[in-house]
Scaffold this motif. Structure first.
Motif, short mmCIF file in Angstrom:
data_model
loop_
_atom_site.label_atom_id
_atom_site.label_comp_id
_atom_site.label_asym_id
_atom_site.label_seq_id
_atom_site.Cartn_x
_atom_site.Cartn_y
_atom_site.Cartn_z
N VAL A 12 5.37 3.97 9.77
CA VAL A 12 6.42 3.25 9.06
C VAL A 12 7.75 3.96 9.28
CG1 VAL A 12 7.25 2.51 6.79
CG2 VAL A 12 4.78 2.52 7.28
N THR A 25 9.96 5.41 -2.38
CA THR A 25 9.11 4.78 -1.38
C THR A 25 8.02 5.74 -0.93
OG1 THR A 25 10.98 3.43 -0.64
CG2 THR A 25 9.09 3.59 0.85
N LEU A 29 3.95 5.24 -1.47
CA LEU A 29 3.02 5.19 -0.33
C LEU A 29 2.02 6.35 -0.35
CD1 LEU A 29 5.41 4.09 2.53
CD2 LEU A 29 3.65 2.71 1.39
N SER A 32 -1.57 5.64 -1.29
CA SER A 32 -2.17 4.61 -0.45
C SER A 32 -3.62 4.94 -0.09
CB SER A 32 -1.36 4.47 0.83
OG SER A 32 -1.95 3.53 1.67
N VAL A 36 -0.81 6.41 5.99
CA VAL A 36 0.55 6.00 6.33
C VAL A 36 1.35 7.22 6.74
CG1 VAL A 36 2.69 4.95 5.47
CG2 VAL A 36 0.47 4.06 4.72
N LEU A 38 5.09 8.14 7.14
CA LEU A 38 6.43 7.65 6.81
C LEU A 38 7.49 8.49 7.48
CD1 LEU A 38 8.13 5.66 5.09
CD2 LEU A 38 8.08 7.38 3.27
N GLN A 133 4.04 -1.02 -3.09
CA GLN A 133 2.58 -1.15 -2.95
C GLN A 133 2.19 -2.57 -2.52
OE1 GLN A 133 1.38 0.40 -6.79
NE2 GLN A 133 1.20 2.48 -5.97
N GLU A 136 2.79 -2.65 1.12
CA GLU A 136 1.67 -1.92 1.74
C GLU A 136 0.42 -2.79 1.79
OE1 GLU A 136 -1.50 1.37 0.31
OE2 GLU A 136 0.53 1.56 -0.46
N ASN A 137 0.06 -3.40 0.68
CA ASN A 137 -1.16 -4.22 0.63
C ASN A 137 -1.10 -5.38 1.62
OD1 ASN A 137 -2.36 -2.64 -1.33
ND2 ASN A 137 -1.56 -3.88 -3.01
N TRP A 139 1.26 -5.90 4.37
CA TRP A 139 1.54 -5.58 5.77
C TRP A 139 0.56 -4.60 6.39
CZ3 TRP A 139 4.43 -8.39 8.79
CH2 TRP A 139 5.37 -9.23 8.22
N PHE A 140 -0.04 -3.73 5.59
CA PHE A 140 -0.93 -2.72 6.16
C PHE A 140 -2.41 -3.09 6.06
CE2 PHE A 140 2.35 0.66 4.62
CZ PHE A 140 3.32 0.06 5.38
#
Length: 148
Positions: A12, A25, A29, A32, A36, A38, A133, A136-137, A139-140
């Motif tokens: 990211v 941010t 994350l 998670s 990730v 970052l 979040q 994240e949920n 897109w990831f």
């Protein structure tokens, strides 16, 4: 989730000049369930150098997704978005505009420049964390991101 996703972290790039929002941010994350990595840059010039792997960014990973603020120093997010989406090597990277602007003209311009989505940052900490979040949920974990 496929084996590659389980092993390789999602890369990211956060383009954010507000240290507080960048930290929020990062915190959001951290919890998670997905790995990730970052990377944070503070302005549009640095964002384009990162994406093009120029100068001090020559060895950075290719981002899977960009979280982009619009109001940035040196080169604003609109210019960055336009450059990303007109560059054949970068245009497939999903760009999520994450900004304080609720201006209709900013929303229209971002979508006209091919932003993948536009999200207005909430001012409340808990809401901000929930928004990150949710990004994240979706897109990831749900979306199949394009390969480099």
């Amino acid at each position: 989730m496929n084996i590659t996703t389980a092993i390789m972290p999602i890369e990211v790039l956060l383009v954010e000049d507000n240290p507080g929002d960048a930290e929020l941010t990062r915190i959001a994350l951290e919890d998670s369930k997905i790995s990730v990595n970052l990377n944070i840059v503070e302005d549009g010039v640095e964002a384009m150098a990162f994406l093009r792997k120029q100068d001090k960014y020559s060895n950075v990973p290719h981002p899977d997704i960009v979280l982009l603020d619009l109001n940035l120093p040196r080169k604003d997010g609109r210019e960055v978005l336009a450059e990303i989406k007109t560059d054949n090597h970068l245009k497939r990277i999903p760009v999520v505009v994450l900004t304080t602007s609720q201006a209709e003209e900013d929303i229209i311009k971002a979508y006209n420049l091919s932003a993948n989505c536009y999200i207005t940052k909430p001012v409340d900490f808990d809401q901000f964390v929930r928004i990150v979040q949710s990004i994240e949920n979706f897109w990831f974990a749900i979306v199949k991101l394009p390969p480099e």
